[in-house]
Design an enzyme around this catalytic site. Structure first.
Site, PDB file in Angstrom:
ATOM      1  N   GLY A 115     -25.049 -13.406  16.310  1.00 60.70           N
ATOM      2  CA  GLY A 115     -24.791 -14.828  16.086  1.00 60.70           C
ATOM      3  C   GLY A 115     -25.132 -15.181  14.657  1.00 60.70           C
ATOM      4  CE  LYS A 144     -30.256 -28.342  24.650  1.00 58.52           C
ATOM      5  NZ  LYS A 144     -31.038 -27.873  23.510  1.00 58.52           N
ATOM      6  N   GLY A 192     -24.427 -18.216  13.179  1.00 63.22           N
ATOM      7  CA  GLY A 192     -24.198 -19.661  13.061  1.00 63.22           C
ATOM      8  C   GLY A 192     -25.269 -20.306  12.205  1.00 63.22           C
ATOM      9  CG  HIS A 193     -25.513 -24.614  12.124  1.00 65.18           C
ATOM     10  ND1 HIS A 193     -24.643 -24.863  13.154  1.00 65.18           N
ATOM     11  CD2 HIS A 193     -25.031 -25.287  11.064  1.00 65.18           C
ATOM     12  CE1 HIS A 193     -23.689 -25.657  12.722  1.00 65.18           C
ATOM     13  NE2 HIS A 193     -23.892 -25.931  11.465  1.00 65.18           N
ATOM     14  CB  VAL A 194     -30.411 -20.651  14.027  1.00 63.22           C
ATOM     15  CG1 VAL A 194     -31.801 -20.050  13.939  1.00 63.22           C
ATOM     16  CG2 VAL A 194     -30.492 -22.085  14.522  1.00 63.22           C
TER      17      VAL A 194
HETATM   18  P1  NAD Z   1     -24.174 -22.261  16.184  1.00 66.60           P
HETATM   19  O1  NAD Z   1     -23.139 -22.775  17.092  1.00 66.60           O
HETATM   20  O2  NAD Z   1     -24.207 -22.758  14.776  1.00 66.60           O
HETATM   21  O3  NAD Z   1     -24.088 -20.678  16.109  1.00 66.60           O
HETATM   22  C1  NAD Z   1     -23.916 -19.863  17.218  1.00 66.60           C
HETATM   23  C2  NAD Z   1     -23.115 -18.669  16.756  1.00 66.60           C
HETATM   24  O4  NAD Z   1     -23.066 -17.723  17.817  1.00 66.60           O
HETATM   25  C3  NAD Z   1     -21.669 -19.018  16.385  1.00 66.60           C
HETATM   26  O5  NAD Z   1     -21.340 -18.486  15.119  1.00 66.60           O
HETATM   27  C4  NAD Z   1     -20.859 -18.374  17.514  1.00 66.60           C
HETATM   28  O6  NAD Z   1     -19.574 -17.939  17.109  1.00 66.60           O
HETATM   29  C5  NAD Z   1     -21.756 -17.207  17.900  1.00 66.60           C
HETATM   30  N1  NAD Z   1     -21.529 -16.669  19.242  1.00 66.60           N
HETATM   31  C6  NAD Z   1     -21.275 -17.342  20.395  1.00 66.60           C
HETATM   32  N2  NAD Z   1     -21.138 -16.481  21.415  1.00 66.60           N
HETATM   33  C7  NAD Z   1     -21.326 -15.247  20.897  1.00 66.60           C
HETATM   34  C8  NAD Z   1     -21.314 -13.943  21.441  1.00 66.60           C
HETATM   35  N3  NAD Z   1     -21.075 -13.728  22.733  1.00 66.60           N
HETATM   36  N4  NAD Z   1     -21.546 -12.891  20.618  1.00 66.60           N
HETATM   37  C9  NAD Z   1     -21.785 -13.079  19.294  1.00 66.60           C
HETATM   38  N5  NAD Z   1     -21.797 -14.298  18.718  1.00 66.60           N
HETATM   39  C10 NAD Z   1     -21.566 -15.360  19.500  1.00 66.60           C
HETATM   40  O7  NAD Z   1     -25.581 -22.507  16.913  1.00 66.60           O
HETATM   41  P2  NAD Z   1     -27.020 -22.493  16.266  1.00 66.60           P
HETATM   42  O8  NAD Z   1     -27.423 -23.884  15.972  1.00 66.60           O
HETATM   43  O9  NAD Z   1     -27.091 -21.460  15.203  1.00 66.60           O
HETATM   44  O10 NAD Z   1     -27.892 -22.024  17.510  1.00 66.60           O
HETATM   45  C11 NAD Z   1     -27.932 -20.659  17.911  1.00 66.60           C
HETATM   46  C12 NAD Z   1     -28.800 -20.525  19.152  1.00 66.60           C
HETATM   47  O11 NAD Z   1     -30.116 -20.980  18.861  1.00 66.60           O
HETATM   48  C13 NAD Z   1     -28.325 -21.356  20.355  1.00 66.60           C
HETATM   49  O12 NAD Z   1     -28.636 -20.668  21.544  1.00 66.60           O
HETATM   50  C14 NAD Z   1     -29.173 -22.609  20.280  1.00 66.60           C
HETATM   51  O13 NAD Z   1     -29.326 -23.221  21.528  1.00 66.60           O
HETATM   52  C15 NAD Z   1     -30.483 -22.011  19.787  1.00 66.60           C
HETATM   53  N6  NAD Z   1     -31.312 -22.973  19.094  1.00 66.60           N
HETATM   54  C16 NAD Z   1     -30.851 -23.633  18.006  1.00 66.60           C
HETATM   55  C17 NAD Z   1     -31.675 -24.550  17.365  1.00 66.60           C
HETATM   56  C18 NAD Z   1     -31.204 -25.269  16.122  1.00 66.60           C
HETATM   57  O14 NAD Z   1     -32.035 -25.862  15.425  1.00 66.60           O
HETATM   58  N7  NAD Z   1     -29.921 -25.235  15.789  1.00 66.60           N
HETATM   59  C19 NAD Z   1     -32.968 -24.806  17.834  1.00 66.60           C
HETATM   60  C20 NAD Z   1     -33.436 -24.089  18.945  1.00 66.60           C
HETATM   61  C21 NAD Z   1     -32.592 -23.182  19.571  1.00 66.60           C
END
Ligand code: NAD
Length: 366
Positions: free
Chosen positions: A191, A91, A193-195
């Site tokens: 959360g 990472k 976000g993307h996921v």
């Molecule tokens: P992202 O940055 O698109 O979304 C994260 C969201 O969480 C954002 O909208 C942010 O504002 C919100 N957030 C941050 N802190 C917060 C809090 N304290 N309370 C509420 N909301 C909060 O990220 P993502 O790609 O959606 O990933 C989300 C999680 O999943 C991360 O932990 C990431 O490591 C994990 N993950 C993602 C992937 C992937 O394919 N993107 C794969 C495996 C794991």
């Protein structure tokens, strides 16, 4: 001044910390011209090159960044091992506010550092980094995945991650409630976000009653409106609400002593990495509370499955069909943990380590 002393102490202890968690290599990268400050951690390369995303985050200090990259890279080792992929765990973190610092030069400079590792580490997206950044990194190194489709990549892995999380939520629902139908289930998604957004899409489509929270109020409101979810802005109110399933899809360590005192749910299943603040303590607290838990590195493996598929020749259908198997893996682990009265996280880590050990022995033979 105090920060310098603190960092000095971390630097002094870093080899010990690496030895404790089994890390092979940690590389510090800085470049004055672009303002790049990054750490790349290679945890384990027994199964293959260490693949894991790059997180761009405004860490309070270097110590916090180091701890994050060490924990995340170790998680990647287990994630790939349990998912049956021929990949090790690594990472990277870039320190700073992406909104202020991120540009082509900085990302390409980072790409050069990735290249220095000669393929031992392969990068991809994580929080704060997108496919455009992968394009910049690709200009300096071939050791990058998560590339846009026009470059032969699979694009952003989040949709496949979200599909795997959805499968994991269905599996845990089957164990907790005797049915994997989510219709009528109350699910809190933290959360958007993307996921998180795509998870909300799947859940509402199946008729679950979903409420969401996010520190990004605009995003939260948009996602809620788009998919008919309810908004709960206040973090404490969100965690205190009775719900069937809590789905952490923001950042890590939300399963901690303080939050566990608030949570009233039957199961936890979400995308975030490193959900348990303390694997042993909070894993045990979940057992004591009778809460079923889908280990984070198992349920969120869709992303790594997707980028691994890029290395073999990308095929979205194959990636989704591999991510679908997360349903069976979660079922097997959570049931086995329940039968042994063990924390699912520890059972999953044990299975992952077993595969690494077995492959390590065959690697010794010609
Ligand atoms: P992202 O940055 O698109 O979304 C994260 C969201 O969480 C954002 O909208 C942010 O504002 C919100 N957030 C941050 N802190 C917060 C809090 N304290 N309370 C509420 N909301 C909060 O990220 P993502 O790609 O959606 O990933 C989300 C999680 O999943 C991360 O932990 C990431 O490591 C994990 N993950 C993602 C992937 C992937 O394919 N993107 C794969 C495996 C794991």
């Amino acid at each position: 001044m105090e920060l310098a002393v603190e960092n000095k102490l971390v630097a002094k202890n870093i080899l010990g910390t690496m030895a404790d968690a089994g890390h092979e290599q940690v590389m510090y990268c800085q470049d004055k011209a672009t303002g790049l400050k990054a750490i790349i951690a290679v945890h384990n390369t027994v199964l293959g090159p260490a693949l894991g995303g790059t997180r761009f985050w405004n860490y309070t200090n270097e110590d916090e960044a180091l701890r994050d990259v060490l924990r995340l890279s170790r998680g990647m080792t287990y994630k790939s091992a349990i998912s049956g992929l021929n990949l090790g765990g690594g990472k990277a973190v870039i320190i700073g506010d992406p909104a202020k610092l991120k540009n082509e030069a900085l990302m390409r400079r980072f790409g050069k550092f990735v290249d220095n590792l000669g393929g031992k580490y392969i990068t991809a997206e994580d929080v704060g980094v997108d496919t455009r950044d992968m394009e910049f990194i690709r200009m300096e190194t071939k050791h990058v995945t998560g590339l846009p489709e026009w470059m032969g990549g699979g694009g952003n892995p989040s949709p496949v991650t979200a599909y795997g999380v959805y499968m994991g939520i269905k599996a845990i629902s089957n164990i907790a409630f005797g049915s994997d139908s989510l219709s009528g289930k109350t699910i809190g998604v933290q959360g958007t976000g993307h996921v998180g957004e795509t998870v909300v899409k799947y859940l509402t489509k199946e008729g679950a009653k979903v409420f969401v929270t996010d520190i990004n109020k605009e995003r939260m409101a948009n996602v809620a409106k788009e998919y008919g979810a309810e908004v709960v802005s206040d973090a404490t109110e969100f965690l205190s609400r009775p719900m069937d399933i809590y789905s952490p899809c923001a950042l890590g360590a939300t399963i901690n002593t303080k939050n566990l005192a608030l949570l009233k749910c039957a199961a936890i299943a979400g995308a975030a990495n490193n959900q348990l603040e303390d694997e042993n303590l909070h894993g045990q607290m979940l057992i004591d509370r009778g809460i079923f838990y889908a280990p984070d590195f198992v349920i969120n493996a869709g992303g790594i499955i997707n980028v691994y598929s890029e290395l073999l020749g990308y095929n979205r259908e194959m990636a989704l069909s591999s991510a679908e198997k997360i349903y069976d893996t979660i079922t097997q682990i959570v049931k086995s943990a329940r039968n042994q009265n063990l924390a699912p996280q520890l059972v999953a880590m044990h299975l992952a380590q077993e595969r690494i050990n077995q492959v390590a022995t065959i690697r010794q033979t010609r």
